[in-house]
Design an enzyme around this catalytic site. Structure first.
Site, mmCIF file in Angstrom:
data_model
loop_
_atom_site.group_PDB
_atom_site.id
_atom_site.type_symbol
_atom_site.label_atom_id
_atom_site.label_comp_id
_atom_site.label_asym_id
_atom_site.label_seq_id
_atom_site.Cartn_x
_atom_site.Cartn_y
_atom_site.Cartn_z
ATOM 1 N N ASN A 1 -41.906 124.573 -39.375
ATOM 2 C CA ASN A 1 -41.254 125.830 -38.939
ATOM 3 C C ASN A 1 -40.589 126.385 -40.222
ATOM 4 O O ASN A 1 -39.503 125.441 -40.484
ATOM 5 C CB ASN A 1 -40.387 126.064 -37.725
ATOM 6 C CG ASN A 1 -39.871 127.279 -37.565
ATOM 7 O OD1 ASN A 1 -40.490 128.326 -37.244
ATOM 8 N ND2 ASN A 1 -38.508 127.345 -37.946
ATOM 9 N N GLU A 2 -40.977 127.450 -40.940
ATOM 10 C CA GLU A 2 -40.039 127.926 -41.893
ATOM 11 C C GLU A 2 -39.583 126.998 -43.021
ATOM 12 O O GLU A 2 -38.604 126.745 -43.197
ATOM 13 C CB GLU A 2 -38.860 128.749 -41.268
ATOM 14 C CG GLU A 2 -39.482 129.967 -40.346
ATOM 15 C CD GLU A 2 -38.214 130.563 -39.804
ATOM 16 O OE1 GLU A 2 -37.119 130.149 -39.859
ATOM 17 O OE2 GLU A 2 -38.271 131.932 -39.319
#
Length: 756
Positions: free
Chosen positions: A207-208
């Site tokens: 994630n990110e």
């Protein structure tokens, strides 16, 4: 109906004056809007998976909305240890390693197993979970990780993509390692592969990633380099495809537009690898896609199925901005007023530019927006209660369809954002019985997209029914839209307008037409509204929504006056049949000046009887507060939490509830326990609703609707004024004919009874 202040009368009791509700009249000023739907133009298949939500840690997210996709992800999952279910919050919550997602007692892979169970229960066909790629995950549940304990340390377990040994369904909890191939294998063996209903259909590559050093500075202290991300992505995607070839791989889950442009270059960090090659590409997206395409050539298999980004509107400080925010996704003629526009304006509209890069560098790659929110995310609970959020959400979903987005999942707490729930339902379940927007997008446009956006669809090649989503963004003027259907040989006969308005987040039929002529439909939409217009070549038997006559009554207790029992406050529930919610008024603050804090408790019931049968159980309604919250709304809807933390519909056996106020607390400066938090409860309000929409007998004073006026009607009226019952026919009780029910009507009733 609205309640006004009670007052004392000569009869010495308090009453509630209730004005009779009428539908709001359309604004006197209005504007005309031409809407063209062309069935002979370009058609696009709409992916059903754009109608999705993030799991967001709350099963209630599914309760009132029909969705086709769910994503399990976010910052918590970067530090998630699938073997024990411990996770690390990073900077979201003082770098705490804890049991926010689960505990070792829940068994390995609990998060994904729970996701599968929830999606099965709510008939959600597509689900993705997150694999860990940053390097380390929580090794314990001991709370805050200090700077001196950053990875590698005993507080972290190392993440390896391959075990290079036998994959076990009972992972070794003592080796200080966590293996991703063992995790995927565990899910396939436990739930089934991606081609099964219980299996996981998609895997997100963390994630990110270009925010790891900001969101998880003790896990991945340095910014990720452009090649580090791609090399790890290729290796981890290869593992997934070896174990579950039918699963789809999502990456890179960028946090927004900026990493798409410059990779991880920001502030003090400059990636030398990207600096060498950046002039060869329009933005980093191109390089990422090119490398993933090359990896397919080298391995003989596609490793990246879906290019995934997140999108949070940067221009959303006002309602006016929110009403236009979705245009940054797809409208070539729109320039948003944000910090991005002056420097990176050429990358708008965002979805269009992404699809251009996909077509050039890696054709066949699908596009996902696995986190998005077009409102002010910091104040989502507030903005989600406004029709503005519904208008923005419906336009975003239309933009996803227009730009061939494959997968999209809204980020937010839906139960607290009813207008967003209804906006999704406008596409997936507009009539409450599963009716949905068509699966094939057809060309549709309005004269002025700043005032009104339009999206139209049919099912397959069948144009006997057309669904048109149309908005009115004007705050004060009603929209008189003329919808012109072109390119069809059908002779359309009817139109039904399902709308979300300022008055209510519920989807309601506001217009029914069975006299269409010449394939032109005239529709009037109230100010700030959005509608699903269902146009058919057959007549319809639908009818316009008629609002029920509802009496809203409140009972208010001063908190300090409530009975105290073993540290809990006892609340008398009163008329449980009509109790809708309990509102706690509070004042909270931090004595130490913590910038963020939270806490919570529960409204507890000692004996709940399951509606489906079974033994009585203790249950509760959990609630929480944070950062200066002033009002906590606890719904009284027949659903409670049993000992296994599952939602169960049940009835309350007793007449009281116990309000527990201090179950947990957390603050920036005091951590677990939050001893610096002060929470002052001031009052408790019980809200009751009574449906008075019964057919009148026409007999004056006959409030119990039994066909005659007797002493029983006087008793019913008096009890209602005292808050102890309901009126079956309130119209018969309005003897003063002043469009309200109060003590003067009771006086008139007594006079009439004496005459009688």
């Amino acid at each position: 109906m609205k309640k006004i202040k009670p007052f004392l009368t000569a009869m010495m009791f308090a009453v509630t004056s209730v004005p009779i509700a009428f539908n709001a009249a359309a604004a006197e000023n209005s504007y005309n809007m031409n809407v063209t739907v062309d069935l002979s133009g370009e058609k696009k298949e709409i992916s059903p998976y754009i109608y999705g939500i993030n799991q967001y840690g709350n099963v209630n997210n599914y309760k009132n909305v029909k969705v086709n996709a769910v994503r399990q992800g976010g910052n918590r999952y970067t530090g998630y240890n699938w073997e024990t279910n411990w996770s690390n919050a990073g900077e979201d919550w003082v770098n705490s390693s804890d049991t926010n997602i689960g505990d070792e007692n829940n068994g390995a892979g609990y998060a994904a197993r729970k996701l599968s169970e929830e999606c099965e229960e709510y008939n959600v066909p597509y689900k993705i979970t997150t694999l860990q790629m940053a390097g380390y995950v929580s090794a314990d549940k001991k709370g805050t990780v200090n700077e001196s304990e950053k990875a590698p340390s005993a507080r972290w377990n190392e993440v390896l993509f391959r075990k290079n040994g036998e994959l076990s369904l009972t992972p070794d909890l003592t080796d200080n390692k966590v293996y991703m191939d063992e995790y995927v294998n565990y899910l396939v063996k436990t739930l089934g592969g991606a081609n099964t209903s219980a299996g996981i259909q998609g895997y997100s590559l963390d994630n990110e990633p270009f925010l790891w050093n900001d969101t998880h500075p003790l896990n991945h202290p340095e910014e990720a380099g452009c090649n580090e991300l791609i090399d790890k992505s290729i290796e981890l995607a290869t593992v997934v495809k070896e174990i579950d070839p039918d699963a789809e791989v999502f990456g890179p889950a960028f946090w927004g537009m900026l990493p798409c442009i410059m990779a991880g270059n920001s502030g003090e960090f400059t990636d030398p690898d990207w600096e060498k090659i950046k002039n060869n590409y329009d933005w980093y997206v191109d390089y990422y896609l090119e490398r993933m395409a090359q990896a397919e050539q080298e391995t003989g298999k596609r490793l990246l199925d879906v290019f995934d980004v997140h999108y949070y509107a940067q221009d959303c400080a006002t309602d006016d901005a929110k009403l236009q925010a979705a245009r940054s996704l797809y409208d070539e003629n729109y320039a948003e007023n944000s910090w991005l526009q002056p420097y990176y304006g050429k990358y708008f509209p965002f979805l269009t530019r992404l699809q251009e890069s996909i077509e050039k560098y890696y054709p066949g790659t699908k596009l996902a927006v696995s986190e998005y929110n077009l409102a002010d995310i910091a104040n989502e609970k507030i903005t989600g209660k406004s029709v503005v959020s519904a208008i923005a959400e419906t336009e975003a979903l239309g933009a996803f369809a227009m730009n061939n987005v494959y997968f999209a999942t809204y980020w937010g707490t839906l139960p607290e954002c009813p207008y967003v729930e209804s906006a999704i339902n406008l596409y997936t379940n507009y009539d409450g019985n599963g009716a949905s927007f068509g699966d094939t997008l057809v060309e549709s446009k309005t004269d002025d997209i700043s005032k009104s956006a339009s999206f139209a669809a049919i099912n397959g090649s069948d144009d006997s029914e057309i669904t048109v989503v149309l908005s009115n963004k004007d705050k004060t003027s009603s929209e008189k839209a003329v919808i012109d259907i072109a390119g069809s040989s059908s002779d359309y006969q009817s139109a039904v307008v399902y709308a979300i308005t300022q008055d209510s987040s519920e989807i309601r039929i506001i217009d029914v037409q069975n006299d269409i002529s010449g394939n032109k439909i005239e529709v009037e939409l109230p100010p700030l509204s959005v509608a699903q217009i269902v146009i058919s070549d057959e007549k319809t038997d639908k009818t316009i929504y008629e609002a029920p006559d509802i009496t809203v009554k409140e009972t208010v207790y001063n908190f300090n006056e409530l009975e105290d029992k073993d540290g809990a406050k006892i609340i008398s529930l009163g008329d449980k049949e009509h109790l809708k919610e309990i509102i706690l008024s509070v004042n909270s603050y931090s004595k130490e000046g913590s910038s963020y804090y939270s806490g919570g408790g529960g409204l507890c019931f000692n004996e709940l009887i399951p509606l489906t049968g079974g033994d009585a159980f203790w249950g509760c309604k959990n609630y929480s507060f944070s950062n200066g919250v002033t009002e906590i709304v606890i719904p009284f809807d027949g659903e409670f939490i049993d000992a296994d933390t599952k939602n169960v519909k049940a009835s309350v056996a007793g007449d009281t509830a116990e309000l527990q106020t201090g179950w947990w607390a957390f603050s920036e400066k005091q951590g677990d326990g939050g001893s610096d938090i002060v929470i002052e409860y001031t009052k408790v309000t019980l809200v009751y609703e009574y449906d008075n929409s019964q057919t009148s007998t026409g007999v004056k004073g006959d409030v119990n609707a039994d066909g005659e006026f007797t002493i029983a009607d006087l008793v019913m009226m008096k009890k209602w004024l005292l808050g102890e019952g309901k009126l079956i026919d309130w119209k018969a009780g309005d003897l003063c004919k002043d469009e309200k029910i109060d003590v003067y009507d009771l006086i008139s009733m007594r006079q009439e009874f004496v005459k009688k």
